[in-house]
Write a protein that holds these residues in place. Structure first.
Motif, PDB file in Angstrom:
ATOM      1  N   SER A 374     -11.773   3.839   2.090  1.00  0.00           N
ATOM      2  CA  SER A 374     -11.998   2.419   1.773  1.00  0.00           C
ATOM      3  C   SER A 374     -13.211   1.955   2.544  1.00  0.00           C
ATOM      4  O   SER A 374     -13.310   2.216   3.741  1.00  0.00           O
ATOM      5  N   TYR A 376     -15.599  -1.524   3.255  1.00  0.00           N
ATOM      6  CA  TYR A 376     -15.763  -2.962   3.088  1.00  0.00           C
ATOM      7  C   TYR A 376     -17.134  -3.326   3.609  1.00  0.00           C
ATOM      8  O   TYR A 376     -17.481  -2.972   4.727  1.00  0.00           O
ATOM      9  N   TYR A 378     -19.824  -6.197   4.737  1.00  0.00           N
ATOM     10  CA  TYR A 378     -19.927  -7.582   5.181  1.00  0.00           C
ATOM     11  C   TYR A 378     -21.373  -7.929   5.447  1.00  0.00           C
ATOM     12  O   TYR A 378     -22.170  -7.077   5.821  1.00  0.00           O
ATOM     13  N   TYR A 389     -12.477   1.329  -3.062  1.00  0.00           N
ATOM     14  CA  TYR A 389     -11.490   2.315  -2.637  1.00  0.00           C
ATOM     15  C   TYR A 389     -11.573   3.509  -3.577  1.00  0.00           C
ATOM     16  O   TYR A 389     -11.700   3.349  -4.785  1.00  0.00           O
ATOM     17  N   PHE A 475      -7.311   6.304  19.265  1.00  0.00           N
ATOM     18  CA  PHE A 475      -7.106   5.042  19.950  1.00  0.00           C
ATOM     19  C   PHE A 475      -6.469   5.229  21.301  1.00  0.00           C
ATOM     20  O   PHE A 475      -6.448   4.320  22.099  1.00  0.00           O
ATOM     21  N   GLY A 496     -17.278  -0.013  16.980  1.00  0.00           N
ATOM     22  CA  GLY A 496     -16.077  -0.847  16.939  1.00  0.00           C
ATOM     23  C   GLY A 496     -15.033  -0.497  17.975  1.00  0.00           C
ATOM     24  O   GLY A 496     -13.885  -0.918  17.853  1.00  0.00           O
TER      25      GLY A 496
ATOM     26  N   PHE B 125     -11.886  -2.699  16.686  1.00  0.00           N
ATOM     27  CA  PHE B 125     -10.651  -2.257  16.066  1.00  0.00           C
ATOM     28  C   PHE B 125      -9.538  -2.382  17.094  1.00  0.00           C
ATOM     29  O   PHE B 125      -9.604  -1.786  18.159  1.00  0.00           O
ATOM     30  N   PRO B 127      -5.596  -1.774  17.684  1.00  0.00           N
ATOM     31  CA  PRO B 127      -4.339  -1.278  17.137  1.00  0.00           C
ATOM     32  C   PRO B 127      -3.163  -2.090  17.628  1.00  0.00           C
ATOM     33  O   PRO B 127      -3.023  -2.334  18.815  1.00  0.00           O
ATOM     34  N   ILE B 132      -3.916  -1.733  12.331  1.00  0.00           N
ATOM     35  CA  ILE B 132      -5.120  -1.988  13.120  1.00  0.00           C
ATOM     36  C   ILE B 132      -5.805  -3.237  12.581  1.00  0.00           C
ATOM     37  O   ILE B 132      -6.052  -3.350  11.384  1.00  0.00           O
ATOM     38  N   PHE B 134      -9.139  -5.751  12.422  1.00  0.00           N
ATOM     39  CA  PHE B 134     -10.584  -5.778  12.633  1.00  0.00           C
ATOM     40  C   PHE B 134     -11.075  -7.132  12.181  1.00  0.00           C
ATOM     41  O   PHE B 134     -10.871  -7.511  11.033  1.00  0.00           O
ATOM     42  N   VAL B 148     -10.353  -7.233   8.204  1.00  0.00           N
ATOM     43  CA  VAL B 148      -9.430  -6.350   7.487  1.00  0.00           C
ATOM     44  C   VAL B 148      -8.262  -5.985   8.386  1.00  0.00           C
ATOM     45  O   VAL B 148      -8.367  -6.031   9.612  1.00  0.00           O
ATOM     46  N   ILE B 150      -5.677  -2.742   8.701  1.00  0.00           N
ATOM     47  CA  ILE B 150      -5.400  -1.397   8.216  1.00  0.00           C
ATOM     48  C   ILE B 150      -3.932  -1.109   8.491  1.00  0.00           C
ATOM     49  O   ILE B 150      -3.496  -1.105   9.637  1.00  0.00           O
ATOM     50  N   ASP B 151      -3.184  -0.892   7.421  1.00  0.00           N
ATOM     51  CA  ASP B 151      -1.749  -0.739   7.535  1.00  0.00           C
ATOM     52  C   ASP B 151      -1.422   0.744   7.667  1.00  0.00           C
ATOM     53  O   ASP B 151      -1.609   1.521   6.744  1.00  0.00           O
ATOM     54  N   LEU B 152      -0.900   1.146   8.814  1.00  0.00           N
ATOM     55  CA  LEU B 152      -0.676   2.573   9.026  1.00  0.00           C
ATOM     56  C   LEU B 152       0.708   3.033   8.606  1.00  0.00           C
ATOM     57  O   LEU B 152       0.963   4.210   8.499  1.00  0.00           O
ATOM     58  N   SER B 160      -4.654   1.736  -0.893  1.00  0.00           N
ATOM     59  CA  SER B 160      -5.660   2.181   0.060  1.00  0.00           C
ATOM     60  C   SER B 160      -5.192   2.021   1.488  1.00  0.00           C
ATOM     61  O   SER B 160      -5.772   2.567   2.392  1.00  0.00           O
ATOM     62  N   GLY B 161      -4.159   1.212   1.695  1.00  0.00           N
ATOM     63  CA  GLY B 161      -3.686   0.989   3.058  1.00  0.00           C
ATOM     64  C   GLY B 161      -4.482  -0.060   3.801  1.00  0.00           C
ATOM     65  O   GLY B 161      -4.261  -0.291   4.974  1.00  0.00           O
ATOM     66  N   VAL B 162      -5.448  -0.699   3.130  1.00  0.00           N
ATOM     67  CA  VAL B 162      -6.271  -1.702   3.811  1.00  0.00           C
ATOM     68  C   VAL B 162      -6.089  -3.045   3.120  1.00  0.00           C
ATOM     69  O   VAL B 162      -6.132  -3.140   1.909  1.00  0.00           O
ATOM     70  N   LEU B 163      -5.904  -4.076   3.924  1.00  0.00           N
ATOM     71  CA  LEU B 163      -5.714  -5.412   3.384  1.00  0.00           C
ATOM     72  C   LEU B 163      -6.849  -6.285   3.884  1.00  0.00           C
ATOM     73  O   LEU B 163      -7.135  -6.297   5.083  1.00  0.00           O
ATOM     74  N   ARG B 164      -7.486  -7.033   2.978  1.00  0.00           N
ATOM     75  CA  ARG B 164      -8.557  -7.906   3.456  1.00  0.00           C
ATOM     76  C   ARG B 164      -7.949  -9.229   3.879  1.00  0.00           C
ATOM     77  O   ARG B 164      -7.120  -9.784   3.181  1.00  0.00           O
TER      78      ARG B 164
END
Lengths: 603, 309
Positions: A374, A376, A378, A389, A475, A496, B125, B127, B132, B134, B148, B150-152, B160-164
C-alpha cells in the motif's frame, strides 16, 4: 582463577536445570507441531537462563573470590601492594571473559533463541496455511505451485503424512524431475538496461548491410526489423537514415503482399507470424507477446519466432512481471510488516506499507517480491493526494543514471551512483492472456487524475540499500543486529523512525560489556571486603542463601540498566549521536576508578 | 566517640548521596516523560526539582539503615557505641529529617502544575497494541490529525490492512505517563518492578497522612523506624560477613514488606482477623530482632571481628 570458572560453571548448570524444571512445570505449552515440544522447552528454559545469567555470574564470582582471598598466604599490608597488582591481572582477565560471555549471550544467543521460539510458535498456523494452499492448487491442477507449498510444509514438519500424500499426487500428474530441473532463472526475467539486441555495438551501417542481405534472401520480417534498427541508430539527416527508411518501407510492403505457399499450415503460420510482428512494431506489446508465445508453443524451433518472442518478452518484462515468478510459499510465510516514508525533492512524500517480502534464491537481493503493498502519497503539507493497493509487486534495483534528468530532479537524489527501488505493480500470466493484475487507486476528491493515466510502476526516492535495510528494521530495536543498528541510526528520522530510540538502544548495547566489566571488578572488591575469615570453612547450609543473593543482584542489575536508559535519553537530548563516545569515556573513567579501588585493598 | 561520629558521617553521606541519585533519577524520568520524538524537550515545570530532592532525601534517610548496619559489620567496634549511635540517628531521622522533608515536599507538590501533555510529532510510525499510527499532518487548533493507521491484527477487515484517517481526534493520553508512545515502549519498567510502584505509593500516602495527623499519629507511624533500627540485632547471625549483610538487607525488606501489606490491606489473610495498631506490630517485630541480637551477643563471639588480626 580456576575456582572462579568452576564455581561459575557449576552454578550456571544448576540454574539452567532449575529453569528447565520451572518451564516444565509451567502452564500448558502453546500449540506446536509434534516433535517440537522438547526443543521448545529446552529453548525457553535457555532463554530464561540467559536473562538470569549476569546475576548468576556475579554471585559465582563473589563467592569464588571470597574463598580465594581467604586462602592467600601473603597478605597485603599496605595499599597498592604488589600482591594485589598480581591478583588484579587475573581478576581483569576473569572480568573480561565474564563480560564477553554476557555480551555474546545478549548479541547472539538471545536473538537466535527468540526467533527460533517465535518460528516454533507460528509453525502450526503456517503449516495449516501451506497445506490448504497446496490442496487448493492441487484442485486447480497447478501442480508445480502445489508442490512448492507441499515442500515448504514438509520443511516445517518433516514427518508429515499429509505432505507425502500431496507430493505423491503431484508426482502422478507431473514429472518431478522436470520441475526440479527448471531453474528459477528461466522464470525470473531480470530487467537490465542493455537492450536485447544481438549485436550490441554494431553501427547503423552494419544494421543496414544486414538488412540488405536479408532483403535479398526474401526474409521480409527480419529485413524490416534490422532496417528499423538501422534507422534508430542512424544520425539524423545522414545517408544511412534515408536508405534505412527506404529499405524498411520496401520490406513492409513485401510483408503485406500475398505469398504462395506449399501448404495451408505454412500459410497460416506465416500470417500469424506477420500479424504478431506487426503488433510488436505498432507497440501492442501485450498482444504481440501472447501471439508469439502461442506460436513458440506450436513451432518451437523456428528461429524467427524465437527471436521475436524474446524481444516481445523483453519488452513485456519491462512493464509487467509474471505470476509464476512469485515465490508463493516464501511470501505466504513472511509477515515482516515493513513501513516507512520517503520524501521527494518537492516535499511530497510516500508512506509505504508492505506486509511481507520474499526473494528468489540466486538473484541476490536485487529483486524482492512484495506482498500487500500500500502506498499513500501526501503533499508537502501532509494533505492526501493519492493512494493505491496491490496484492503483489516486484521491487527491482535500478541505477539512478538510467533515468532522465526530470525524474532525477523529482526524486531529489544527487548521487548518480546510487540505485533506487523501481517497484513494478502490474502482473500478467506468462503463457495465456488471462488478466492483468493492476493496482487499485484512490485519488483525492478535487483532482482530475484517473487510474488509467498512472504508470504501472513507482520509483521510490531512496537508496536501494536503505530499502533492504528497512526490511530488517523492527519496532523493537533490541532485535536488530548491532551492525544494522549502526547503519540505520543516522537515517532513522528520514524514514519515520525515532532517532532518539535507536541511539538509545545503540548506547545500551555498547554500555553492556563495559558495565559488566565494572561489575565484575567490583565483585572482586566485594569478595575481598567480605572474604571468609582465616579459619572459617564454607558451610553447606550457606548454599541455601545463594539463590537469595542471586535474586538481590538481579534486582540491582535491572535497576542499574533502567537508570542507564534514563541517563542515555538525557544525554542524547544534549549531545545527540555524540552521546555514544561520551558514555564510553565515562565508563572507562569508572573502570579506572574501580581498578584503583581493588588495587588499594589492604588488610 | 569515634564510632559515633563515623556512623553519623555514614548516615549523612548516605542521605546526601541517596538524595543526589534520587534527584537525578526523578529529574531524568520527568524529562523522559516530556520527550517527544524529533522535538526538543520543553522545560520541566517549576517546583519539580525541589520536590524530587526532598522526596529522595526522605527515602534515603529510610534506606540508610542498610548501609549503617553494613558499616557495623565491616568495622565492628564496641557494641554499646553502635546501639547508642543507632538510637541517636533514628531520632534525628524520624523526628527531624523525614517530617521536614515530607511536609515541604507536600507544599511544593501543590505548586507543581500538571503540564498539559503535548501532541505527538508528525511523520513518525508509532506502534500501539494492535497497529501502527502515522500522522502526516497535525492540526493543534482542533486537536486532530491526518494520516494512516496500519492494522496489524485484521480488526478493520480491510484488504490492504491500512486505513486512512482524516481529521481524527488525537488521543493525547495513550502514552500516559509518557508523552510519546515510542519512548514509552522503550522505558516500560521491568516486569519485576511494575507491581511494586503502586505499593510504594501507598506507603508514601500513609506517611503523609500520619504527619498531617499531628505528633501522636506521627510517633505511632515512626515505630517503623524502631523496627528498622532493630535489624542491628541480626548482624551476628552468620560466620560469614557477606551473609550478615545480606540478612540485614532481607530483614529491612521484610519489615518494609510487612508494613506495606498492613497499609495496603491484604485480602483475607492477616488484617481481616485481629487488627492491631501498626505501632504495636512494629514494636513486636523490633523486640523479636533485639532479642535475637542480645542472645547472639551473649552466647557467641562477634564473627565480624575475627578479621582484624
Amino acid at each position: 582463577m580456576k575456582r572462579v570458572f568452576i564455581f561459575s560453571l557449576i552454578y550456571c548448570l544448576l540454574v539452567y536445570i532449575f529453569c528447565l524444571c520451572f518451564v516444565i512445570f509451567q502452564e500448558a505449552l502453546p500449540n506446536l507441531l509434534p516433535g517440537m515440544f522438547l526443543a521448545y522447552r529446552l529453548q525457553t528454559a535457555l532463554l530464561l537462563f540467559c536473562s538470569l545469567l549476569p546475576s548468576v555470574l556475579v554471585t559465582a564470582y563473589i563467592i569464588a573470590y571470597s574463598t580465594i582471598f581467604n586462602k592467600i598466604e601473603k597478605k597485603p599490608l599496605l595499599r597498592f601492594s604488589s600482591i594485589m597488582m598480581k591478583y588484579f591481572k587475573k581478576i581483569a582477565i576473569a572480568a573480561i571473559l565474564g563480560s564477553a560471555f554476557i555480551t555474546i549471550t545478549n548479541e547472539i544467543f538471545i536473538p537466535v533463541l527468540n526467533s527460533s521460539i517465535d518460528k516454533m510458535e507460528k509453525a502450526p498456523a503456517l503449516y495449516a496455511e501451506y497445506i490448504k494452499a497446496a490442496n487448493n492448487n492441487l484442485n486447480k491442477k497447478s501442480y508445480d505451485i502445489a508442490l512448492q507449498y507441499a515442500e515448504a510444509a514438509q520443511k516445517l514438519y518433516p514427518k508429515s503424512e499429509q505432505t507425502q500424500i500431496i507430493k505423491e499426487n503431484c508426482e502422478v500428474f507431473f514429472d518431478t524431475k522436470s520441475v526440479s530441473n527448471t531453474s528459477n532463472d528461466d522464470k525470473t526475467f531480470i530487467y537490465t538496461e542493455e537492450s536485447y539486441i544481438p549485436e550490441n555495438n554494431a553501427t547503423s551501417f552494419d544494421f543496414l548491410q544486414r538488412a540488405m542481405v536479408l532483403f535479398l534472401q526474401e526474409e521480409w520480417i527480419n529485413a524490416h526489423y534490422y532496417s528499423m534498427l538501422a534507422l534508430s541508430a542512424a544520425e539524423p539527416g545522414s545517408a544511412n537514415e534515408t536508405d534505412a527508411k527506404i529499405l524498411a518501407a520496401d520490406s513492409w510492403n513485401k510483408l503485406s503482399e500475398a505469398k504462395v505457399y506449399h501448404n495451408v499450415e505454412e500459410e497460416i503460420l506465416y500470417k500469424r507470424k506477420t500479424d504478431a510482428y506487426k503488433m510488436l512494431i505498432a507497440g501492442d506489446i501485450i498482444g504481440s507477446y501472447y501471439a508469439f508465445t502461442e506460436l513458440i508453443n506450436k513451432s518451437p524451433s523456428d528461429p524467427d519466432i524465437i527471436r521475436y518472442h524474446n524481444i516481445a518478452a523483453h519488452e513485456m518484462a519491462k512493464q509487467y512481471f509474471f505470476f509464476d515468478e512469485l515465490p508463493e510459499s516464501g511470501l505466504l510465510g513472511s509477515n515482516d510488516n515493513i513501513c516507512f516514508y520517503t520524501t521527494n525533492a518537492n516535499g511530497s512524500f510516500y508512506v509505504v506499507y508492505i506486509k511481507g517480502t520474499a526473494s528468489v534464491q540466486g538473484t541476490g537481493k536485487k529483486i524482492q517480491y512484495l506482498k500487500d503493498l500500500s502506498v499513500y502519497k501526501y503533499t508537502r503539507n501532509g494533505t492526501f493526494e493519492m493512494s493505491f493497493y496491490v496484492p503483489y509487486a516486484k521491487a527491482v534495483s535500478h541505477s539512478l543514471s538510467s533515468f532522465d534528468e526530470n525524474t532525477r530532479n523529482y526524486l531529489g537524489l544527487k548521487d548518480k551512483d546510487v540505485s533506487v527501488p523501481l517497484i513494478m505493480l502490474e502482473a500478467a500470466d506468462r503463457n495465456t492472456k488471462t488478466y492483468i493484475n493492476k493496482p487499485v487507486y484512490t485519488f483525492e476528491k478535487n483532482t482530475d487524475k484517473t487510474a488509467e493515466q498512472m504508470p504501472g510502476f513507482i520509483v521510490l526516492p531512496m537508496d536501494y540499500e536503505d530499502f533492504l535495510l528497512i526490511s530488517s528494521v523492527s519496532f523493537n530495536p533490541e532485535n536488530m543486529t548491532l551492525f544494522d543498528l549502526f547503519k540505520f541510526v543516522n537515517k532513522a528520522q528520514q524514514y519515520g523512525y525515532s532517532k532518539e530510540v535507536y541511539i538509545q538502544t545503540l548506547c545500551s548495547r555498547i554500555e553492556t560489556p563495559l558495565l559488566y566489566l565494572v561489575v565484575f571488578i567490583l565483585s572482586a572488591v566485594l569478595g575481598w571486603n567480605y572474604r571468609l575469615m582465616s579459619k572459617t570453612r564454607f558451610r553447606l547450609s550457606w548454599f541455601l542463601y545463594i539463590p537469595v543473593i542471586t535474586a538481590i543482584f538481579y534486582c540491582i542489575l535491572i535497576s542499574i540498566t533502567y537508570l542507564l536508559k534514563l541517563i542515555n535519553f538525557g544525554l542524547i537530548e544534549i549531545l545527540g549521536i555524540y552521546s555514544i563516545p561520551a558514555i564510553i569515556v565515562c565508563f572507562i573513567l569508572i573502570l579506572i576508578y574501580v581498578s584503583i579501588l581493588f588495587v588499594s585493598r589492604k588488610v | 566517640m569515634k564510632t559515633f561520629f563515623s556512623l553519623l558521617g555514614v548516615f549523612i553521606g548516605v542521605c546526601l548521596c541517596g538524595a543526589f541519585i534520587g534527584f537525578c533519577t526523578s529529574y531524568l524520568y520527568t524529562h523522559a516523560t516530556l520527550l517527544i520524538a524529533g522535538q526538543p524537550v520543553s522545560a520541566v515545570s517549576d517546583g519539580t526539582p525541589l520536590f524530587c530532592f526532598l522526596v529522595s532525601l526522605a527515602a534515603s534517610a529510610v534506606f540508610s539503615y542498610i548501609f549503617l548496619v553494613n558499616y557495623t559489620i565491616r568495622y565492628p567496634k564496641n557494641i554499646f557505641a553502635h546501639v547508642f549511635s543507632f538510637i541517636f540517628i533514628t531520632l534525628i531521622a524520624w523526628l527531624i529529617v523525614i517530617p521536614f522533608c515530607v511536609k515541604h515536599a507536600d507544599k511544593t507538590a501543590s505548586r507543581i502544575i500538571e503540564k498539559e501533555t503535548s501532541i505527538p510529532s508528525k511523520k513518525y510510525f508509532r506502534p500501539d497494541t494492535d497497529g501502527i499510527f502515522f500522522y502526516s499532518a497535525i492540526y493543534p487548533e482542533t486537536n486532530t490529525a491526518d494520516g494512516v493507521y496500519i492494522d496489524l491484527n485484521g480488526f478493520t477487515n480491510s484488504k490492504s490492512g491500512v486505513l486512512r484517517i482524516e481529521q481524527a481526534p488525537i488521543n493525547k493520553n495513550v502514552a500516559k505517563p509518557f508523552s510519546d508512545l515510542l519512548i514509552k515502549n522503550t522505558l516500560t519498567p521491568p516486569a519485576i518492578v511494575e507491581p511494586l510502584i503502586p505499593l510504594l505509593q501507598i506507603i508514601a500516602n500513609n506517611t503523609l497522612t500520619a504527619i498531617k495527623g499531628g505528633w501522636k499519629s506521627w510517633l505511632a507511624f515512626s515505630s517503623i523506624g524502631l523496627a528498622f533500627m532493630s535489624i542491628l540485632g541480626l548482624r551476628r547471625l552468620f560466620r560469614w560477613r557477606f551473609l550478615n549483610s545480606v540478612v540485614a538487607l532481607i530483614g529491612f525488606l521484610l519489615i518494609l514488606g510487612i508494613n506495606i501489606v498492613y497499609f495496603a490491606g491484604w485480602d483475607g489473610l492477616i488484617t481481616t482477623g485481629v487488627l492491631i495498631p501498626s505501632w504495636l506490630m512494629n514494636c513486636i517485630i523490633s523486640c523479636f530482632f533485639f532479642l535475637i541480637g542480645i542472645l547472639l551477643a551473649i552466647f557467641r563471639p562477634d564473627p565480624n571481628t575475627e578479621n582484624n588480626e
